[in-house]
Structure formats: C-alpha cells, structure tokens
Design a protein around this motif. Structure first.
Motif, PDB file in Angstrom:
ATOM      1  N   THR A   9       0.804  -1.234   0.000  1.00  0.00           N
ATOM      2  CA  THR A   9       0.000   0.000   0.000  1.00  0.00           C
ATOM      3  C   THR A   9       0.835   1.280   0.000  1.00  0.00           C
ATOM      4  N   LYS A  10       2.099   1.193   0.402  1.00  0.00           N
ATOM      5  CA  LYS A  10       2.905   2.416   0.531  1.00  0.00           C
ATOM      6  C   LYS A  10       4.369   2.179   0.148  1.00  0.00           C
ATOM      7  N   MET A  12       8.190   1.580  -0.569  1.00  0.00           N
ATOM      8  CA  MET A  12       8.907   0.642  -1.436  1.00  0.00           C
ATOM      9  C   MET A  12       8.011  -0.514  -1.880  1.00  0.00           C
ATOM     10  N   ARG A  32      -3.407  -4.422   6.304  1.00  0.00           N
ATOM     11  CA  ARG A  32      -4.261  -4.262   7.488  1.00  0.00           C
ATOM     12  C   ARG A  32      -5.440  -3.323   7.260  1.00  0.00           C
ATOM     13  N   ASP A  58      -2.528  -8.399   9.548  1.00  0.00           N
ATOM     14  CA  ASP A  58      -1.919  -7.353  10.372  1.00  0.00           C
ATOM     15  C   ASP A  58      -0.734  -7.966  11.112  1.00  0.00           C
ATOM     16  N   LEU A  59       0.455  -7.422  10.871  1.00  0.00           N
ATOM     17  CA  LEU A  59       1.657  -7.997  11.514  1.00  0.00           C
ATOM     18  C   LEU A  59       1.592  -7.913  13.041  1.00  0.00           C
ATOM     19  N   THR A  86       7.155  -6.375   2.510  1.00  0.00           N
ATOM     20  CA  THR A  86       7.789  -5.058   2.627  1.00  0.00           C
ATOM     21  C   THR A  86       7.231  -4.301   3.832  1.00  0.00           C
ATOM     22  N   ALA A  87       6.205  -4.847   4.464  1.00  0.00           N
ATOM     23  CA  ALA A  87       5.551  -4.156   5.586  1.00  0.00           C
ATOM     24  C   ALA A  87       6.509  -4.018   6.763  1.00  0.00           C
ATOM     25  N   GLY A  88       6.414  -2.899   7.453  1.00  0.00           N
ATOM     26  CA  GLY A  88       7.242  -2.695   8.636  1.00  0.00           C
ATOM     27  C   GLY A  88       6.971  -1.329   9.228  1.00  0.00           C
ATOM     28  N   SER A 138      16.837  -4.278   7.207  1.00  0.00           N
ATOM     29  CA  SER A 138      17.408  -2.920   7.119  1.00  0.00           C
ATOM     30  C   SER A 138      18.902  -2.951   7.400  1.00  0.00           C
ATOM     31  N   TYR A 151      15.061   0.233  16.937  1.00  0.00           N
ATOM     32  CA  TYR A 151      14.616  -0.230  15.605  1.00  0.00           C
ATOM     33  C   TYR A 151      15.673  -1.185  15.040  1.00  0.00           C
ATOM     34  N   LYS A 155      15.497  -5.193  13.649  1.00  0.00           N
ATOM     35  CA  LYS A 155      15.918  -5.569  12.300  1.00  0.00           C
ATOM     36  C   LYS A 155      17.122  -6.516  12.336  1.00  0.00           C
ATOM     37  N   GLY A 182      19.141   0.991   2.710  1.00  0.00           N
ATOM     38  CA  GLY A 182      19.672   2.107   3.480  1.00  0.00           C
ATOM     39  C   GLY A 182      18.563   3.145   3.557  1.00  0.00           C
ATOM     40  N   VAL A 184      15.859   5.402   2.334  1.00  0.00           N
ATOM     41  CA  VAL A 184      15.074   5.532   1.102  1.00  0.00           C
ATOM     42  C   VAL A 184      13.943   6.537   1.372  1.00  0.00           C
ATOM     43  N   THR A 186      10.656   7.626   1.573  1.00  0.00           N
ATOM     44  CA  THR A 186       9.262   7.154   1.596  1.00  0.00           C
ATOM     45  C   THR A 186       8.562   7.873   2.767  1.00  0.00           C
ATOM     46  N   THR A 189      10.360   7.705   6.180  1.00  0.00           N
ATOM     47  CA  THR A 189      11.483   8.585   6.515  1.00  0.00           C
ATOM     48  C   THR A 189      11.117  10.066   6.359  1.00  0.00           C
TER      49      THR A 189
HETATM   50  N1  LIG Z   1      12.511   3.916   4.024  1.00  0.00           N
HETATM   51  C1  LIG Z   1      13.703   3.582   4.506  1.00  0.00           C
HETATM   52  O1  LIG Z   1      14.632   4.404   4.536  1.00  0.00           O
HETATM   53  C2  LIG Z   1      13.973   2.183   5.018  1.00  0.00           C
HETATM   54  C3  LIG Z   1      15.291   1.856   5.355  1.00  0.00           C
HETATM   55  C4  LIG Z   1      15.576   0.578   5.819  1.00  0.00           C
HETATM   56  C5  LIG Z   1      14.567  -0.366   5.924  1.00  0.00           C
HETATM   57  N2  LIG Z   1      13.290  -0.040   5.605  1.00  0.00           N
HETATM   58  C6  LIG Z   1      12.283  -1.087   5.734  1.00  0.00           C
HETATM   59  O2  LIG Z   1      11.703  -1.330   4.456  1.00  0.00           O
HETATM   60  C7  LIG Z   1      10.324  -1.693   4.601  1.00  0.00           C
HETATM   61  C8  LIG Z   1       9.463  -0.770   3.757  1.00  0.00           C
HETATM   62  O3  LIG Z   1       9.693   0.569   4.191  1.00  0.00           O
HETATM   63  P1  LIG Z   1       8.970   1.834   3.507  1.00  0.00           P
HETATM   64  O4  LIG Z   1       9.911   2.963   3.672  1.00  0.00           O
HETATM   65  O5  LIG Z   1       8.471   1.474   2.162  1.00  0.00           O
HETATM   66  O6  LIG Z   1       7.766   2.042   4.543  1.00  0.00           O
HETATM   67  P2  LIG Z   1       6.322   2.733   4.406  1.00  0.00           P
HETATM   68  O7  LIG Z   1       6.263   3.632   3.217  1.00  0.00           O
HETATM   69  O8  LIG Z   1       6.019   3.320   5.756  1.00  0.00           O
HETATM   70  O9  LIG Z   1       5.354   1.477   4.147  1.00  0.00           O
HETATM   71  C9  LIG Z   1       5.245   0.526   5.150  1.00  0.00           C
HETATM   72  C10 LIG Z   1       4.220  -0.513   4.762  1.00  0.00           C
HETATM   73  O10 LIG Z   1       4.092  -1.406   5.879  1.00  0.00           O
HETATM   74  C11 LIG Z   1       2.706  -1.599   6.151  1.00  0.00           C
HETATM   75  N3  LIG Z   1       2.502  -1.921   7.562  1.00  0.00           N
HETATM   76  C12 LIG Z   1       2.917  -1.228   8.636  1.00  0.00           C
HETATM   77  N4  LIG Z   1       2.524  -1.832   9.777  1.00  0.00           N
HETATM   78  C13 LIG Z   1       1.838  -2.940   9.399  1.00  0.00           C
HETATM   79  C14 LIG Z   1       1.162  -3.969  10.106  1.00  0.00           C
HETATM   80  N5  LIG Z   1       1.071  -3.990  11.449  1.00  0.00           N
HETATM   81  N6  LIG Z   1       0.586  -4.964   9.396  1.00  0.00           N
HETATM   82  C15 LIG Z   1       0.613  -4.963   8.047  1.00  0.00           C
HETATM   83  N7  LIG Z   1       1.217  -4.000   7.320  1.00  0.00           N
HETATM   84  C16 LIG Z   1       1.813  -2.990   7.986  1.00  0.00           C
HETATM   85  C17 LIG Z   1       2.061  -0.283   5.760  1.00  0.00           C
HETATM   86  O11 LIG Z   1       0.693  -0.497   5.566  1.00  0.00           O
HETATM   87  P3  LIG Z   1      -0.447   0.585   5.981  1.00  0.00           P
HETATM   88  O12 LIG Z   1      -0.893   1.177   4.698  1.00  0.00           O
HETATM   89  O13 LIG Z   1      -1.480  -0.239   6.648  1.00  0.00           O
HETATM   90  O14 LIG Z   1       0.190   1.585   6.911  1.00  0.00           O
HETATM   91  C18 LIG Z   1       2.829   0.054   4.490  1.00  0.00           C
HETATM   92  O15 LIG Z   1       2.270  -0.628   3.382  1.00  0.00           O
HETATM   93  C19 LIG Z   1      10.035  -1.643   6.105  1.00  0.00           C
HETATM   94  O16 LIG Z   1      10.218  -2.932   6.646  1.00  0.00           O
HETATM   95  C20 LIG Z   1      11.129  -0.727   6.646  1.00  0.00           C
HETATM   96  O17 LIG Z   1      11.424  -1.002   8.002  1.00  0.00           O
HETATM   97  C21 LIG Z   1      12.964   1.217   5.154  1.00  0.00           C
END
Ligand SMILES: NC(=O)c1ccc[n+]([C@@H]2O[C@H](COP(=O)([O-])OP(=O)(O)OC[C@H]3O[C@@H](n4cnc5c(N)ncnc54)[C@H](OP(=O)(O)O)[C@@H]3O)[C@@H](O)[C@H]2O)c1
Length: 245
Positions: A9-10, A12, A32, A58-59, A86-88, A138, A151, A155, A182, A184, A186, A189
């Motif tokens: 949904t969001k 990456m 979720r 839902d995680l 990719t959820a987190g 991560s 966090y 990870k 690293g 990204v 979104t 961040t």
């Molecule tokens: N962005 C970065 O710089 C970065 C760096 C290192 C690692 N990461 C990791 O990469 C992954 C993707 O990151 P992103 O930046 O793309 O994040 P994001 O834009 O915040 O998207 C997170 C996604 O996770 C879903 N989610 C969150 N909590 C959930 C739950 N309890 N159950 C099911 N789905 C859930 C969200 O769904 P909803 O629509 O329901 O909120 C959303 O689709 C994550 O694991 C993050 O920790 C990100």
C-alpha cells in the motif's frame, strides 16, 4: 510469477508491486486496511495487472497470518512462486525511548510479527516443493548504532532469523531474499534529513525485483549501501562509540 505481497500500500512496497504488476505477474495483496488494499488494487490494475484478490493481515495480530496466506494460495491456484514482505514500522530513537507503547509496537511488528508471518509462509512454500521468501530488513540491523538502537535491534534479529532460514531450508527448495535498504525516501522517513546516498523507492524496487528473479540471498539497496556497510561492519567498537552514525 505468482506472488503474495504484504505491504504493497505504501513506499517501497507500492513501487515493487507496481513493477511486478507491469510485467504481467499475478499478485495477491495482504494488508491491514481494507480501503488501502482496494485502492492499491485499482492502482495496480491501471498500471498492468489487477491483483487476484486481497485479504486482511496485520503484523501485530498473528491470528490473521494463516487465514490470509491460505486464502491467497487458494485464489492463486494452489501454488505460489514467492511471498514478499515489505511491511514494517519505524520510529526515531528519541520517540521510541520516550514512548514504551510505541517501542513495544515497533519491536513486535518488525521482529515477532514478521518472524511469525515468515514461519507460516515458509511452511507453505516448503509443503508445495519450494519458493522464494523475500523480506525487507534494514542496514540498521548490521551494527549497534546510536541513532537506531531499538529499531536496529528488531531488524538485526530479523536479519539473523532470515539468514538462519536460508541455511536450514535451502536444500528443501526455500530461497530467502533478505533486502537491506539504506535510507530511502518514503513516508517512513518523511521529516528526516536524507543522507548523501538516500535512494528512491522505484530504484530500490528495480534492484529488488532482479534479486528475487535471481534468488539472491542478500541485497543492499540502493547499491551504494553494500560497500558502506562493509566499512561500518569492520569498524572497531571504540570508533563506533565516537561517530554519530
Ligand atoms: N525507508 C527507509 O529508509 C527504510 C530503510 C531501511 C529499511 N526499511 C524497511 O523497508 C520496509 C518498507 O519501508 P517503507 O519505507 O516502504 O515504509 P512505508 O512507506 O512506511 O510502508 C510501510 C508498509 O508497511 C505496512 N505496515 C505497517 N505496519 C503494518 C502492520 N502492522 N501490518 C501490516 N502491514 C503494515 C504499511 O501499511 P499501511 O498502509 O497499513 O500503513 C505500508 O504498506 C520496512 O520494513 C522498513 O522497516 C525502510
């Protein structure tokens, strides 16, 4: 490819699911929020291929994992090539230190919930003869670091688990792809100052899809984070104490 996707949904996840839908692969979305899932389905249909279906997952609630995966596999014809997570959740170190409830939720979702979901997924992949499990961890899990103590701990545990899965079940046909992004740009961040090597979700998605196709065990994204983390991993503890990174 037929794939189950949790987190489309969001960020990456949205970029990666778009790329997959554009090349005509079949997706089943888990998430979720029912409205967000419906909106993602409409977006993906406009981009290429409408997902075969959606199910609530839902995680933070392990009771949702098995029914969601079973519904997805049934809808996709009884066999899937990949499960992609990719959820987190993320919160800053300051926010996590000052809010124990938020801290519990991030630790729960990013470690316990994700690991339990992967356990359900790998049982099903192995039962059908194998498949790919691609999960976003991560670079924050590579070393204990001042800005991401909590966090990063979740990870680190997740990366460790995924490496163990790869060793334990590879011979049974399970291919684990651990993604280590690293910074990204979104929603996760938003509000943080991007470092010099900050990446875009679309570039990460292209790199990750190649890794899934090649069954590559670990992928850093953007690519620059591979050599950066090799240096960070080699730094002695007394140096890590002095740097703010
Ligand atoms: N962005 C970065 O710089 C970065 C760096 C290192 C690692 N990461 C990791 O990469 C992954 C993707 O990151 P992103 O930046 O793309 O994040 P994001 O834009 O915040 O998207 C997170 C996604 O996770 C879903 N989610 C969150 N909590 C959930 C739950 N309890 N159950 C099911 N789905 C859930 C969200 O769904 P909803 O629509 O329901 O909120 C959303 O689709 C994550 O694991 C993050 O920790 C990100």
């Amino acid at each position: 490819m037929k794939a189950i996707f949790l987190g489309a949904t969001k960020g990456m996840g949205r970029a990666l699911s778009r790329l997959i839908a554009r090349r005509g692969d079949e997706l089943f979305l888990l998430g979720r929020d029912r409205e967000d899932l419906d909106k993602s389905c409409a977006d993906l249909a406009a981009d290429g291929t409408r997902p075969a279906g959606t199910a609530p997952c839902d995680l933070a609630d392990p009771r949702t994992f098995a029914p969601a995966l079973d519904q997805a596999i049934l809808t996709l014809g009884g066999r899937v090539d990949a499960v992609i997570v990719t959820a987190g959740l993320f919160a800053t170190q300051d926010a996590l230190e000052s809010n124990p409830e938020l801290c519990r939720s991030v630790l729960d979702v990013d470690f316990t919930g994700t690991v339990l979901f992967c356990e359900e997924a790998r049982k099903r992949l192995i039962a059908q003869g194998g498949g790919t499990l691609c999960v976003f961890s991560s670079v924050a899990g590579e070393r204990g670091r001042k800005p991401v103590v909590l966090y990063g701990a979740a990870k680190a545990g997740l990366s460790h688990y995924l490496e163990g899965l790869d060793h334990r079940y590879r011979a049974e046909g399970l291919h684990v792809v651990t993604v280590k992004p690293g910074f990204v740009k979104t929603g996760l961040t938003a509000g943080l100052k991007p470092p010099p090597f900050a990446g875009e979700p679309e570039d990460v998605a292209a790199r990750v899809l190649k890794a899934i196709d090649r069954k590559q065990p670990v992928v850093y994204a953007p690519a620059a984070w591979g050599p950066i983390m090799a240096v960070i991993r080699s730094l002695p503890r007394f140096v890590m104490r002095r740097v703010g990174f």
